[in-house]
Design a protein around this motif. Sequence first.
Motif, PDB file in Angstrom:
ATOM      1  N   ILE A 358       0.842  -1.198   0.000  1.00 37.18           N
ATOM      2  CA  ILE A 358       0.000   0.000   0.000  1.00 37.18           C
ATOM      3  C   ILE A 358       0.882   1.255   0.000  1.00 37.18           C
ATOM      4  N   VAL A 372      -5.907  -4.436  -1.163  1.00 37.67           N
ATOM      5  CA  VAL A 372      -6.672  -3.670  -0.173  1.00 37.67           C
ATOM      6  C   VAL A 372      -7.574  -4.605   0.626  1.00 37.67           C
ATOM      7  N   HIS A 395      -9.057   4.291   0.322  1.00 33.30           N
ATOM      8  CA  HIS A 395      -9.363   3.663  -0.968  1.00 33.30           C
ATOM      9  C   HIS A 395     -10.602   4.297  -1.593  1.00 33.30           C
TER      10      HIS A 395
END
Length: 555
Positions: A358, A372, A395
């Motif tokens: 990430i 994710v 996100h």
Amino acid sequence: MKGLTEADLRSLAGARSFERGLGYVDAVSGVEVGDDWIRASVHGAERYEAELTLGGRRGPMGQCDCPYGQEGNFCKHLVALGLTVLAQEVDLPRQRESARNRARGLDAWLSGLSRDELLSAVREEVAKDRQLRRRLELRAASAQGDLAGIRSRIRELLDIGPYAQYGHVEYADARAYADQAGQAVSAVRSLTASGRAADAMTVAREAIGLLAGQFESVDDSDGWLGQVGVDLADAHHDACRAARPDPEELAHWLVTHALDDAADLTDIDPLDYEDLLGERGMAALRQYAVEAWQANRSGWAEKDLLQRLAKAGNDLDTVIAVHAADLAPNGHTHLHIARELDAAGRSDEALEWAERGIRDVDDLTAVDTALVDYLADRHAQEDRLPAAVALRRDHFAARRTLLTYRQLRAAARAADRWPTERAAALDLLRADAEQRAARGAPVLVDVLLDDGDGDAAWRAAADFGAYDHQWLALADQSRAARPSDALAVYRRLAAPLAGQVGNDVYERLVSLLLSIRDCHRHLESPDEYAAYVTELRTAQKRKRNLMRLMDEHGL
């Protein structure tokens, strides 16, 4: 051919070919019968050779050299042969015994010939049959130990020239070429059987290389040439088992081959040679694989080979090193590493790699969503709910779709933080709608509908616009509470359909008419609805399917 039925023929051929085959029964001649096969010629515009087999696990099968049959179809000629078989079923045992007697008679005749007579007969046939001549030349070279001659003839066997048009072997000729190429396999095995396994190994490798060089120029739709490649690989393995080559030399060839295009043809797995390589050979195999990967760290074949060898040796660190040397910018490789570590019970390191993935992604709009999901699930499983919410929030902020909104909602509800997160998420979407109505408004309407907040969804659609399917969803969701607003939507959507034709259009229009009727019921205005339908029927009366559909629904 016990078990063959007319229904089998119809099923295999299809109705059209079966019916056409009925007209070719009288064209079948020269029937030959074996234990589980029957062959014959079928005369039409040309003479074709057809063969039926019965006895395999897949039931009756057939081959014919007509163009339609060469495409793998069960053609009319095979139907005609099958019908002939059924008509002569009572006589088949006699024909089969007759074929056996002819074979025995031929064997007895050959056995009774003198040496000179037998040589004369063979020479006569060799002069007429080029393929027979080539097969015998290859056998002669093998028996005489003529390695140069064998290699020369194998090059001839694998040359596509006699079969190629404009440098390419078409489908119709691929089987014949593959049959010829398959003689190279026999030559390799003959060398091994005659005690010359080292030569067999050399010839096999050369044949594999030659065949791979021709493979792209052959239409091998049926896989005949691919099977020759597999057979050559098996012959090479058997030759190595008999010759016991130097382990390091064998390891070097295996790595070189695995990284060459020929690997796709033979499907040779270096690990299948482990017993021949021994410890020294396996060490060399891994070393050569490492060197190849170091020279080309992004090469798929190099990575795959080294990873397979590392996994076979339970060397997970090398597997990870290979992945880590070529990380995908969207975090997909980080996820793969995390899953490998999880499988090995190294969950803390797996989490570190996922979090690094990430961090390494420059733009969360491009992140692998599976990464994710993985990291959010890990946070939730280990009771790090705020971290899961933060990840889902980031996100959503990057992608702003209905899916990422739903994922944020689920995480925030689990952490008992949804009202606050929802307000912030809706603010982002409203800001998008105000600045870029074409992008922001549809998502804002979707999420409000998904939340069941119909009033807010109506206001967002009115303020920023919406797609027709969203207006329809709004009307369907709030027809009872807002019948007047829903009615306006339904009538607007129905208007253009009235000018179109087609059963699909009529079904959509009738669905809207039923919704319009429901709105008028809520508004207690049946007369207005009756007038609307009467006017529509009058204008559309020529559309018989529409009128029928309306009648069926009482409209």
